[in-house]
Design an enzyme around this catalytic site. Structure first.
Site, PDB file in Angstrom:
ATOM      1  N   HIS A   1       0.828  -1.209   0.000  1.00 29.70           N
ATOM      2  CA  HIS A   1       0.000   0.000   0.000  1.00 29.70           C
ATOM      3  C   HIS A   1       0.865   1.263   0.000  1.00 29.70           C
ATOM      4  CE1 HIS A   1      -3.666   2.325   1.345  1.00 29.70           C
ATOM      5  NE2 HIS A   1      -2.719   3.107   1.849  1.00 29.70           N
ATOM      6  N   GLU A   2       1.830   1.325   0.909  1.00 28.30           N
ATOM      7  CA  GLU A   2       2.655   2.523   1.025  1.00 28.30           C
ATOM      8  C   GLU A   2       3.568   2.703  -0.183  1.00 28.30           C
ATOM      9  OE1 GLU A   2       1.940   4.697   3.096  1.00 28.30           O
ATOM     10  OE2 GLU A   2       0.735   3.544   4.520  1.00 28.30           O
TER      11      GLU A   2
ATOM     12  N   HIS B   1       1.790   4.544  -2.846  1.00 27.98           N
ATOM     13  CA  HIS B   1       1.888   6.003  -2.721  1.00 27.98           C
ATOM     14  C   HIS B   1       3.231   6.481  -3.280  1.00 27.98           C
ATOM     15  CE1 HIS B   1      -1.772   6.487  -0.496  1.00 27.98           C
ATOM     16  NE2 HIS B   1      -1.347   5.887   0.602  1.00 27.98           N
TER      17      HIS B   1
END
Length: 315
Positions: free
Chosen positions: A233-234, A237
């Site tokens: 997920h990170e 980003h």
């Protein structure tokens, strides 16, 4: 009493008691639906959710506290970032964004009471496998370029925007803008992780990177977020993606056309969740939502295109 008289009486009774209510036409029902559609998740679930030693009323309360991810730009920041991205992308002069292999520097932050940082070499290997499996279909791969361990009690509990974060990254960051620096720590405030965007690099190159809770790595203790997809997920980003619920039900929402609009973050794995009137159910299986690790399994084709465009433009 005649049969017709009996039927008339029965119908009259049904009308008076409300047992017979005419149904509106389908198009009238649609006309009355306003955006967004608010779907209640686990409305009757009062099961306490324990996280990092703190008890929340339920799982929903934990998600609403904002601790799932510390990467939450406001809409004005998104507008500024998107203007810059589109301007830079237009200057690539026909260069076609394509996949790439990203070197990864793994920085384990430990403390005096946990010098190892709670991370093993097998967990690092498993985390790399999780990343490669998640991004393979979008033409992005990762290669471990280095691992180091640093014992520092202050850095161990760093939070986004703090002096501890700045000091840690300034001291440890390796490689250039093309390199992913991934830090593990016992992040302060109960956060699972946070990251910088590609467009942030030119302003603060030393802060570039991803930080995740050490126990979110595969085999860690941060269930239901311990299969390694906090890292997935990170890193999303870091590659230029917003949350699937960024912008809510707006037409631009997360700047990706093939991820259905989503009014708010999902949690658990709420099948058939639908919070916006736009076509498509909420993308609860997308790595950029807030669902449990076991529920996440995909990046859309549009997200792949955006990531490769962002990497080509900024990295």
């Amino acid at each position: 009493m005649s049969k017709f008289r009996l039927i008339a009486i029965v119908l009259a009774v049904m009308l008076v008691t409300g047992l017979w209510v005419s149904q509106p036409h389908a198009e009238n029902v649609k006309d009355r639906v306003s955006e967004p559609i608010v779907q209640i998740e686990d409305a009757n679930d009062l099961t306490p959710f324990l996280w990092q030693g703190k008890e929340y009323t339920n799982h929903e309360a934990f998600i609403k506290s904002g601790l799932r991810c510390g990467t939450n730009p406001d809409q004005e920041t998104v507008k500024i970032n998107e203007r810059d991205f589109k301007s830079r992308l237009a200057q690539l002069d026909g260069i076609v964004p394509e996949g790439r292999n990203i070197p990864v520097y793994f920085h384990i932050i430990g403390s005096s009471t946990k010098p190892s940082g709670g991370v093993t070499s097998s967990q690092i290997s498993s985390q790399m496998n999780v990343l490669n499996n998640a991004y393979a279909a979008r033409g992005i791969s990762f290669t471990l370029a280095g691992v180091d361990t640093t014992v520092n009690n202050t850095w161990y509990t760093m939070a986004p925007g703090t002096t501890a974060e700045s000091q840690c990254k300034t001291a440890l960051r390796r490689g250039g803008k093309e390199s992913l620096n991934l830090y593990t720590a016992n992040i302060g405030g109960g956060l699972l992780g946070f990251a910088t965007f590609p467009s942030d690099y030119s302003r603060s190159p030393k802060l570039d990177g991803v930080v995740v809770l050490y126990s979110s790595l595969p085999g860690g203790s941060a269930a239901p977020y311990n299969l390694g997809d906090t890292g997935t997920h990170e890193v999303g980003h870091w590659c230029g993606l917003y949350h699937t619920f960024q912008g809510g039900c707006s037409t631009s929402n997360d700047q990706v056309s093939d991820t259905p609009a989503e009014q708010s973050a999902a949690f658990g794995c709420p099948t058939n969740r639908n919070t916006c009137t736009a076509t498509g159910l909420d993308p609860i299986h997308n790595f950029m939502d807030y669902t449990d690790d076991s529920c996440m399994n995909t990046f859309s084709a549009g997200q792949g295109t955006r990531m490769n465009s962002q990497l080509t433009t900024y990295r």
